[in-house]
Design a protein around this motif. Sequence first.
Motif, PDB file in Angstrom:
ATOM      1  N   ILE A   1      21.608 -18.906  -5.110  1.00 13.72           N
ATOM      2  CA  ILE A   1      20.489 -19.121  -6.038  1.00 13.72           C
ATOM      3  C   ILE A   1      20.253 -20.614  -6.229  1.00 13.72           C
ATOM      4  O   ILE A   1      19.114 -21.097  -6.193  1.00 13.72           O
ATOM      5  CB  ILE A   1      20.777 -18.446  -7.386  1.00 13.72           C
ATOM      6  N   ILE A   2      21.324 -21.355  -6.431  1.00 12.14           N
ATOM      7  CA  ILE A   2      21.217 -22.802  -6.648  1.00 12.14           C
ATOM      8  C   ILE A   2      20.631 -23.491  -5.420  1.00 12.14           C
ATOM      9  O   ILE A   2      19.762 -24.368  -5.535  1.00 12.14           O
ATOM     10  CB  ILE A   2      22.598 -23.383  -7.003  1.00 12.14           C
ATOM     11  N   GLN A   3      21.072 -23.095  -4.248  1.00 10.58           N
ATOM     12  CA  GLN A   3      20.555 -23.699  -3.023  1.00 10.58           C
ATOM     13  C   GLN A   3      19.069 -23.396  -2.827  1.00 10.58           C
ATOM     14  O   GLN A   3      18.305 -24.256  -2.373  1.00 10.58           O
ATOM     15  CB  GLN A   3      21.376 -23.224  -1.823  1.00 10.58           C
ATOM     16  N   GLU A   4      18.670 -22.182  -3.160  1.00 10.08           N
ATOM     17  CA  GLU A   4      17.249 -21.819  -3.062  1.00 10.08           C
ATOM     18  C   GLU A   4      16.403 -22.659  -4.015  1.00 10.08           C
ATOM     19  O   GLU A   4      15.337 -23.162  -3.651  1.00 10.08           O
ATOM     20  CB  GLU A   4      17.075 -20.332  -3.376  1.00 10.08           C
ATOM     21  N   ARG A   5      16.889 -22.835  -5.235  1.00  9.89           N
ATOM     22  CA  ARG A   5      16.148 -23.625  -6.218  1.00  9.89           C
ATOM     23  C   ARG A   5      16.106 -25.103  -5.808  1.00  9.89           C
ATOM     24  O   ARG A   5      15.085 -25.777  -5.990  1.00  9.89           O
ATOM     25  CB  ARG A   5      16.788 -23.473  -7.601  1.00  9.89           C
ATOM     26  N   GLU A   6      17.205 -25.573  -5.267  1.00 12.59           N
ATOM     27  CA  GLU A   6      17.249 -26.971  -4.815  1.00 12.59           C
ATOM     28  C   GLU A   6      16.252 -27.205  -3.689  1.00 12.59           C
ATOM     29  O   GLU A   6      15.534 -28.209  -3.669  1.00 12.59           O
ATOM     30  CB  GLU A   6      18.663 -27.331  -4.361  1.00 12.59           C
TER      31      GLU A   6
ATOM     32  N   PRO B   1      14.523 -26.747 -10.986  1.00 11.65           N
ATOM     33  CA  PRO B   1      15.785 -26.851 -11.736  1.00 11.65           C
ATOM     34  C   PRO B   1      16.700 -25.674 -11.413  1.00 11.65           C
ATOM     35  O   PRO B   1      16.228 -24.577 -11.113  1.00 11.65           O
ATOM     36  CB  PRO B   1      15.329 -26.814 -13.198  1.00 11.65           C
ATOM     37  N   PHE B   2      17.993 -25.918 -11.503  1.00 19.06           N
ATOM     38  CA  PHE B   2      18.962 -24.862 -11.178  1.00 19.06           C
ATOM     39  C   PHE B   2      18.931 -23.724 -12.187  1.00 19.06           C
ATOM     40  O   PHE B   2      19.298 -22.593 -11.865  1.00 19.06           O
ATOM     41  CB  PHE B   2      20.371 -25.440 -11.107  1.00 19.06           C
ATOM     42  N   GLY B   3      18.537 -24.023 -13.412  1.00 20.32           N
ATOM     43  CA  GLY B   3      18.471 -22.990 -14.430  1.00 20.32           C
ATOM     44  C   GLY B   3      19.847 -22.485 -14.837  1.00 20.32           C
ATOM     45  O   GLY B   3      20.851 -23.181 -14.667  1.00 20.32           O
ATOM     46  N   PRO B   4      19.937 -21.266 -15.342  1.00 21.45           N
ATOM     47  CA  PRO B   4      21.208 -20.744 -15.848  1.00 21.45           C
ATOM     48  C   PRO B   4      22.251 -20.495 -14.761  1.00 21.45           C
ATOM     49  O   PRO B   4      23.421 -20.275 -15.079  1.00 21.45           O
ATOM     50  CB  PRO B   4      20.807 -19.426 -16.529  1.00 21.45           C
ATOM     51  N   ALA B   5      21.851 -20.529 -13.501  1.00 26.06           N
ATOM     52  CA  ALA B   5      22.818 -20.289 -12.421  1.00 26.06           C
ATOM     53  C   ALA B   5      23.890 -21.369 -12.380  1.00 26.06           C
ATOM     54  O   ALA B   5      25.042 -21.094 -12.022  1.00 26.06           O
ATOM     55  CB  ALA B   5      22.102 -20.211 -11.069  1.00 26.06           C
ATOM     56  N   TRP B   6      23.535 -22.612 -12.743  1.00 33.43           N
ATOM     57  CA  TRP B   6      24.507 -23.708 -12.656  1.00 33.43           C
ATOM     58  C   TRP B   6      25.624 -23.576 -13.692  1.00 33.43           C
ATOM     59  O   TRP B   6      26.806 -23.583 -13.318  1.00 33.43           O
ATOM     60  CB  TRP B   6      23.797 -25.053 -12.776  1.00 33.43           C
ATOM     61  N   PRO B   7      25.319 -23.418 -14.983  1.00 32.16           N
ATOM     62  CA  PRO B   7      26.430 -23.201 -15.921  1.00 32.16           C
ATOM     63  C   PRO B   7      27.188 -21.908 -15.642  1.00 32.16           C
ATOM     64  O   PRO B   7      28.403 -21.843 -15.838  1.00 32.16           O
ATOM     65  CB  PRO B   7      25.754 -23.172 -17.299  1.00 32.16           C
ATOM     66  N   ALA B   8      26.481 -20.884 -15.155  1.00 26.11           N
ATOM     67  CA  ALA B   8      27.165 -19.626 -14.825  1.00 26.11           C
ATOM     68  C   ALA B   8      28.162 -19.825 -13.697  1.00 26.11           C
ATOM     69  O   ALA B   8      29.263 -19.254 -13.709  1.00 26.11           O
ATOM     70  CB  ALA B   8      26.141 -18.558 -14.447  1.00 26.11           C
ATOM     71  N   LEU B   9      27.798 -20.637 -12.702  1.00 26.22           N
ATOM     72  CA  LEU B   9      28.713 -20.928 -11.595  1.00 26.22           C
ATOM     73  C   LEU B   9      29.969 -21.629 -12.107  1.00 26.22           C
ATOM     74  O   LEU B   9      31.098 -21.259 -11.742  1.00 26.22           O
ATOM     75  CB  LEU B   9      28.014 -21.790 -10.551  1.00 26.22           C
ATOM     76  N   ASN B  10      29.776 -22.628 -12.961  1.00 26.08           N
ATOM     77  CA  ASN B  10      30.927 -23.358 -13.476  1.00 26.08           C
ATOM     78  C   ASN B  10      31.827 -22.475 -14.333  1.00 26.08           C
ATOM     79  O   ASN B  10      33.057 -22.572 -14.260  1.00 26.08           O
ATOM     80  CB  ASN B  10      30.452 -24.578 -14.277  1.00 26.08           C
ATOM     81  N   GLU B  11      31.237 -21.605 -15.124  1.00 23.84           N
ATOM     82  CA  GLU B  11      32.034 -20.696 -15.944  1.00 23.84           C
ATOM     83  C   GLU B  11      32.827 -19.728 -15.074  1.00 23.84           C
ATOM     84  O   GLU B  11      33.992 -19.413 -15.362  1.00 23.84           O
ATOM     85  CB  GLU B  11      31.137 -19.933 -16.913  1.00 23.84           C
ATOM     86  N   THR B  12      32.211 -19.264 -13.994  1.00 19.69           N
ATOM     87  CA  THR B  12      32.881 -18.323 -13.096  1.00 19.69           C
ATOM     88  C   THR B  12      34.073 -18.972 -12.415  1.00 19.69           C
ATOM     89  O   THR B  12      35.159 -18.382 -12.320  1.00 19.69           O
ATOM     90  CB  THR B  12      31.894 -17.795 -12.040  1.00 19.69           C
ATOM     91  N   VAL B  13      33.874 -20.186 -11.923  1.00 17.50           N
ATOM     92  CA  VAL B  13      34.976 -20.903 -11.271  1.00 17.50           C
ATOM     93  C   VAL B  13      36.077 -21.212 -12.279  1.00 17.50           C
ATOM     94  O   VAL B  13      37.266 -20.982 -12.021  1.00 17.50           O
ATOM     95  CB  VAL B  13      34.467 -22.201 -10.613  1.00 17.50           C
ATOM     96  N   ALA B  14      35.695 -21.724 -13.451  1.00 14.56           N
ATOM     97  CA  ALA B  14      36.685 -22.127 -14.447  1.00 14.56           C
ATOM     98  C   ALA B  14      37.533 -20.962 -14.937  1.00 14.56           C
ATOM     99  O   ALA B  14      38.723 -21.128 -15.215  1.00 14.56           O
ATOM    100  CB  ALA B  14      35.988 -22.797 -15.630  1.00 14.56           C
ATOM    101  N   ALA B  15      36.926 -19.784 -15.052  1.00 18.47           N
ATOM    102  CA  ALA B  15      37.649 -18.620 -15.563  1.00 18.47           C
ATOM    103  C   ALA B  15      38.881 -18.309 -14.724  1.00 18.47           C
ATOM    104  O   ALA B  15      39.885 -17.798 -15.233  1.00 18.47           O
ATOM    105  CB  ALA B  15      36.723 -17.405 -15.606  1.00 18.47           C
ATOM    106  N   GLN B  16      38.821 -18.623 -13.421  1.00 19.32           N
ATOM    107  CA  GLN B  16      39.974 -18.396 -12.554  1.00 19.32           C
ATOM    108  C   GLN B  16      40.761 -19.672 -12.311  1.00 19.32           C
ATOM    109  O   GLN B  16      42.001 -19.662 -12.301  1.00 19.32           O
ATOM    110  CB  GLN B  16      39.518 -17.820 -11.206  1.00 19.32           C
ATOM    111  N   LEU B  17      40.066 -20.793 -12.117  1.00 16.99           N
ATOM    112  CA  LEU B  17      40.738 -22.006 -11.679  1.00 16.99           C
ATOM    113  C   LEU B  17      41.628 -22.623 -12.755  1.00 16.99           C
ATOM    114  O   LEU B  17      42.726 -23.112 -12.448  1.00 16.99           O
ATOM    115  CB  LEU B  17      39.700 -23.034 -11.208  1.00 16.99           C
ATOM    116  N   ILE B  18      41.200 -22.623 -14.008  1.00 16.53           N
ATOM    117  CA  ILE B  18      42.020 -23.239 -15.052  1.00 16.53           C
ATOM    118  C   ILE B  18      43.360 -22.511 -15.207  1.00 16.53           C
ATOM    119  O   ILE B  18      44.420 -23.153 -15.199  1.00 16.53           O
ATOM    120  CB  ILE B  18      41.258 -23.316 -16.395  1.00 16.53           C
ATOM    121  N   PRO B  19      43.385 -21.182 -15.322  1.00 12.61           N
ATOM    122  CA  PRO B  19      44.681 -20.494 -15.345  1.00 12.61           C
ATOM    123  C   PRO B  19      45.489 -20.716 -14.067  1.00 12.61           C
ATOM    124  O   PRO B  19      46.720 -20.805 -14.120  1.00 12.61           O
ATOM    125  CB  PRO B  19      44.300 -19.018 -15.514  1.00 12.61           C
TER     126      PRO B  19
END
Length: 260
Positions: free
Chosen positions: A92-97, A102-120
């Motif tokens: 989605i982000i690549q298509e918008r780019e 603008p990336f819209g809500p896909a950008w914060p959603a991507l970061n939240e998805t990665v963080a949910a696994q990566l931080i633990p």
Amino acid sequence: MRITAESVADGIREQLFSIGDIPGVLWTPAEGSGPRPLVLIGHGGGQHKKGWEVVSRAFPYVTSCGFAVAAIDAPGTGDRPEHPEIRRLVAIIQEREAAGEPFGPAWPALNETVAAQLIPDWQTTLDALQKLDSVGDSQPVGYYGLSAAGEMGIRLVAAEPRITAAVLGLIGSDWLIDTAARITVPVEFVLQWDDEGNPRDSVMKLFDALGSTEKTLHANPGSHFRVPSFEIDSSIRFFARHLSAARLKFAGGGSEPRSR
């Protein structure tokens, strides 16, 4: 932790490891033993644990400071399996780019998805590394991460009290303001003045939000991918100052690292 491969070159021991489904790499001095400060290095978006931006920092930290350095693959990168939700959001982000939108809500959603696994995953990795004789649990820990690794780093440093110093930057996410305010350790923060994806005002706003009493902003001209190589030298001095000094304190010695 399971060591899957080991090699020695140019005075550096490299150990590839896995902790459950977390793939990582640990670099330590080839000579010497016993516990030492540890620096965790995050990689950029779409990169991996042995990418250039990781190795170019890791090797000097080992050879110049005698530190242990570790990196792991973020979800959906390197030796990790494909992550369907991350793949969907990236598309989605690549298509918008490509459309100049603008990336819209896909950008914060991507970061939240990665963080949910990566931080633990980082915290699990730190648990395992501190059980090794070559790292130990009595030495200070630092974190280095720019761009996507800066986004994850702000979250990790705020959540993990074992991290006592951090180099962060190239990120200006408004949703990190409250998280940044919880960081109180020394921070060196990197800003590229002409960063097309992170406007300088947003990056400086995030820097200002850091709760650290000791924080330094390093602003350089150029785009996102043009961080000057001398910033590596600066990060070496930063970690030598904070992690080596802390190491001496833990050992009952003086409060200043030896000159290098």
